[in-house]
Scaffold this active site. Sequence first.
Site, mmCIF file in Angstrom:
data_model
loop_
_atom_site.group_PDB
_atom_site.id
_atom_site.type_symbol
_atom_site.label_atom_id
_atom_site.label_comp_id
_atom_site.label_asym_id
_atom_site.label_seq_id
_atom_site.Cartn_x
_atom_site.Cartn_y
_atom_site.Cartn_z
ATOM 1 N N GLU A 176 6.473 14.911 10.098
ATOM 2 C CA GLU A 176 5.977 13.806 9.515
ATOM 3 C C GLU A 176 4.686 13.686 8.655
ATOM 4 O O GLU A 176 5.138 12.961 7.930
ATOM 5 C CB GLU A 176 4.379 13.740 11.229
ATOM 6 C CG GLU A 176 3.552 13.011 10.684
ATOM 7 C CD GLU A 176 1.740 13.261 11.041
ATOM 8 O OE1 GLU A 176 2.328 14.208 12.586
ATOM 9 O OE2 GLU A 176 1.485 11.715 11.130
ATOM 10 N N GLU A 220 -8.198 14.979 20.417
ATOM 11 C CA GLU A 220 -8.651 14.376 21.302
ATOM 12 C C GLU A 220 -10.418 14.251 20.451
ATOM 13 O O GLU A 220 -10.206 14.628 19.653
ATOM 14 C CB GLU A 220 -9.679 15.406 22.212
ATOM 15 C CG GLU A 220 -7.584 15.518 22.451
ATOM 16 C CD GLU A 220 -7.325 16.743 23.383
ATOM 17 O OE1 GLU A 220 -8.754 17.213 24.477
ATOM 18 O OE2 GLU A 220 -6.713 16.590 24.803
ATOM 19 N N GLN A 235 -9.654 0.679 -11.360
ATOM 20 C CA GLN A 235 -10.434 0.625 -12.353
ATOM 21 C C GLN A 235 -9.793 -0.105 -13.275
ATOM 22 O O GLN A 235 -10.690 -0.879 -14.205
ATOM 23 C CB GLN A 235 -11.274 2.751 -13.438
ATOM 24 C CG GLN A 235 -11.625 3.097 -12.512
ATOM 25 C CD GLN A 235 -13.066 3.138 -12.473
ATOM 26 O OE1 GLN A 235 -13.661 2.946 -11.818
ATOM 27 N NE2 GLN A 235 -13.172 2.955 -14.196
ATOM 28 N N GLN A 286 -5.824 2.910 -25.747
ATOM 29 C CA GLN A 286 -5.463 4.118 -25.450
ATOM 30 C C GLN A 286 -6.353 4.766 -24.429
ATOM 31 O O GLN A 286 -5.237 5.408 -23.517
ATOM 32 C CB GLN A 286 -5.967 5.342 -26.598
ATOM 33 C CG GLN A 286 -5.088 6.114 -26.652
ATOM 34 C CD GLN A 286 -6.378 7.273 -27.881
ATOM 35 O OE1 GLN A 286 -7.184 7.729 -28.005
ATOM 36 N NE2 GLN A 286 -5.199 8.288 -28.787
ATOM 37 N N ARG A 313 -2.874 -8.499 -18.855
ATOM 38 C CA ARG A 313 -4.678 -8.910 -19.413
ATOM 39 C C ARG A 313 -5.127 -8.665 -20.644
ATOM 40 O O ARG A 313 -5.043 -7.545 -20.762
ATOM 41 C CB ARG A 313 -5.730 -7.781 -17.945
ATOM 42 C CG ARG A 313 -6.869 -7.993 -18.568
ATOM 43 C CD ARG A 313 -8.015 -8.634 -17.742
ATOM 44 N NE ARG A 313 -9.396 -9.030 -17.297
ATOM 45 C CZ ARG A 313 -9.941 -9.703 -17.498
ATOM 46 N NH1 ARG A 313 -9.895 -10.445 -16.365
ATOM 47 N NH2 ARG A 313 -11.235 -8.747 -17.346
ATOM 48 N N GLY A 320 -10.593 -3.457 -12.327
ATOM 49 C CA GLY A 320 -11.568 -3.947 -12.927
ATOM 50 C C GLY A 320 -11.931 -4.272 -11.366
ATOM 51 O O GLY A 320 -11.969 -4.175 -10.317
ATOM 52 N N GLY A 362 -2.005 13.689 10.017
ATOM 53 C CA GLY A 362 -1.022 14.308 10.131
ATOM 54 C C GLY A 362 -1.092 15.416 9.537
ATOM 55 O O GLY A 362 -0.855 16.309 8.906
ATOM 56 N N GLY A 363 -2.740 16.092 9.494
ATOM 57 C CA GLY A 363 -2.611 17.147 8.939
ATOM 58 C C GLY A 363 -3.867 17.143 7.747
ATOM 59 O O GLY A 363 -3.349 17.035 6.901
#
Lengths: 382, 249
Positions: free
Chosen positions: A245, A131, A339, A282, A271, A342, A366-367
Site C-alpha cells: 500500500e 477503529e 502560491q 527568479q 501569467r 495565487g 496508510g501509516g
Amino acid sequence: MNSSKSPYYTPEHEAYRESLRRWVATEIEPYADQWDEEGTFPRELYRKAAQIGLIPMGYPEEYGGIPADLFYLIIGAQELARAGAGGVSASLLSHTIGTPPIVRGGSPELKARVLPGILSGEKISALAITEPSGGSDVANLRTRAVRDGDHYVVNGSKTFITSGMRADYYTVAVRTGGPGRDGISLLLIERDRPGFSRTALERKMGWWASDTATLYFEDCRVPVGNLLGEENRGFRLIMENFNQERIFLAAGCNGFSRVCYEEALNYARQRHTFGRPLAEHQVVRHKLVDMLMRINATQAYLESLAWRIEQGERPIADVCLLKNQATLTMEFCAREAVQIFGGAGYLRGNKVERIYREVRVNAIGGGAEEIMRDLAARQLGI
Amino acid sequence: MKILVPVKRVVDYNVKIRVKPDGSGVDTANVKMSMNPFDEIAVEEAIRLKEAGVASEVVAVSCGVAQCQETLRAAMAMGADRGILVQTDVELQPLAVAKLLKAVVEKEQPGLVIAGKQAIDDDANQTGQMLAALLGWPQATFASKVVVTDGKLTVTREVDGGLETLELPLPAVITTDLRLNEPRFATLPNIMKAKKKPIDTLTPEALGVDVTPRLATLKVEEPPKRKAGVMVGSVDELIEKLRNEAKVI
C-alpha cells in the site's frame, strides 16, 4: 514518469503508460471537478478501469488477473494521478489494499468466489483496519470475532474506511484471540451480512469523490470459510499488505506532485506580472526547480526501491521513509503550486487546489508520518 | 477475408513542431513519435470488421526506419494479428509508399486495404489513391461509414454537399475520415500479447521497388508569427482600417 531512458521500464511499460494516459484524459479528467463536487463518481468506471487493465494488474491469471511487476502498478498510480482527482484514485483502486490479503490468505473456494468479480470491476473491495478507538495502533484493535460453530460472530466498528459505502467485500481486521498482535485475524465480510451496517463520512477536507464510511458490526455472523490466513495470525498479513500500500501511495503522491509542478509551470508561463511571465521572476522559477528537484529525488527512490522489491528484498524501513519522502514532497509541491497560482489557486475547480486539500490524507492514511518514522527507526535498530 | 492496414510513424499530435534552423525540414530528434491518428482509425475499423466476423485476419504494414516496429506493435496492441515492416532509411514519398504497398498487397493478397486518408506530418493525402490506381482496384476515400455485405462494400463519404454513398466490389481500397470511429485504448493484456505477435521485415530491394525520392524539398519555414492586436477607438476607425489596411471591405 519521464522514463524513456530508464532501466526499469520496457517498451511494453511505455506502451501501457501511453494508453493509460489517453484513457485518463478521456474517461476521468474531464469529469474530475464535477465528480468531486458531487461527492461520487459513476460505478461504471470500475468496469472500464478493469477493461484497460488497471484493476486486474498484479493479480493471478486464474482469477482474471494480469500478472504484472511493480512498475506497472507505479505507472497505474501515477497516470491515474494525472487527473488530479485523489478521491477517484483512492476509491477506484481500493482493491489494491482490500484484495491482496484475500489472494494471500483466502481458501481456493473463497478466491474462486470473490476474486473474478473484483478483478473484472463488477465488485468493489475495501480494507477495514482503523477503529474509532485507534488507527495506527493495529495491535490493540477492539472489534471482536467469537467463534460459534462454523461461524464467527463479529461485534465492533471500523472508521475512515475508503470505499466504505459502495464496497461489496470488506477485508476486516478482528480480534479472535487474546490482547496484542497475536490475537488478530482477518475476515472477509460481505456487505449483505445481517448485522453489518454503514454510515457515510461525507464532510471531508479532500477526497470528496471517494466514499468514506464508518462500519458497524452487531452480532454479524460470518462463515469460518471467510477467514483469511490462519486464526490469530492476521497481524503479519496486515503488515505485509501495508508495504505494498505504501509503495502504491508513494507512487500516487509523486504523481500528484508532478501534476502540481506541471500545472504551476504552465500557469507561470502564461501569467504576466510586472511586464514579464511569472516564470521569468527568479522567486517563482526557483520555486519550480525546487519542486522538480524533490519530485525527481522521490521518483528515483521509488523506482530503485521497487526494483529491490522485485528482486525479492523486503526493505521495510526504506518503504516507510519513501512514503514520508513522497508525502512531504507532495506537501511542498502543493503549497508552492497554490502560491504560484495565487488567488486562482484558492478557488475550487482546479487541480492544484484539490491536491492541496488532499495532502493530509496521504500523510495520515496508510501509516501516519510519525508512525513511519518510528517504524523505520526500529527496523534500522536505532 | 484478410485486411491490410498501412500505418505510418509520425511526430505525435501533441508535440509542438519545430523547424530545423537550416530550414531543411522538421526537427525530429528526441521528439515523441506515434501512429498517425487517421491510421489508428483504420486499424480500429479493421479490428471491428474482424470482430464482426467479416474479416479473418488484420495485417498492419509500415514503411520506413527500424523504429516503425513500435508503430506496428501499437497496431498489434489494438488487435492487429501481425505486422510487416518494409525497412529503409531513405526518405519515403507517397508514390514510393504506394508502390511498396502494391508489392505487399500482391504478396499478401488481402481482400481490402484500409488506410488513413492522410498523415498528419506532410498531409499529402495521396497514398491510398495512388495505391488503388496502381492496383487497378476501386477506391472509396474519406469514409465515415463502412459496411461489408455479401462480398460487396458500401461506404459513406462526407462530401461538401452532404453524404455520398458508394457501392464497390472487393477487393478495394478505403481511406478513413475522422468520424469513422473512435479508436480503442490498448489494454494491458493486449499490449503484453502484442509483444509475441510476429513482425516480418522486408526491404524495398527485396520487393523490387525503387524508392528514390522524386520530389526535392527546397525550404521549410515557420508560419509567420501572429502580430499583436490593436484596440480601435471607434466603429469608424474599424471600418477605415478594414478598408484601407486589411483591404477586406
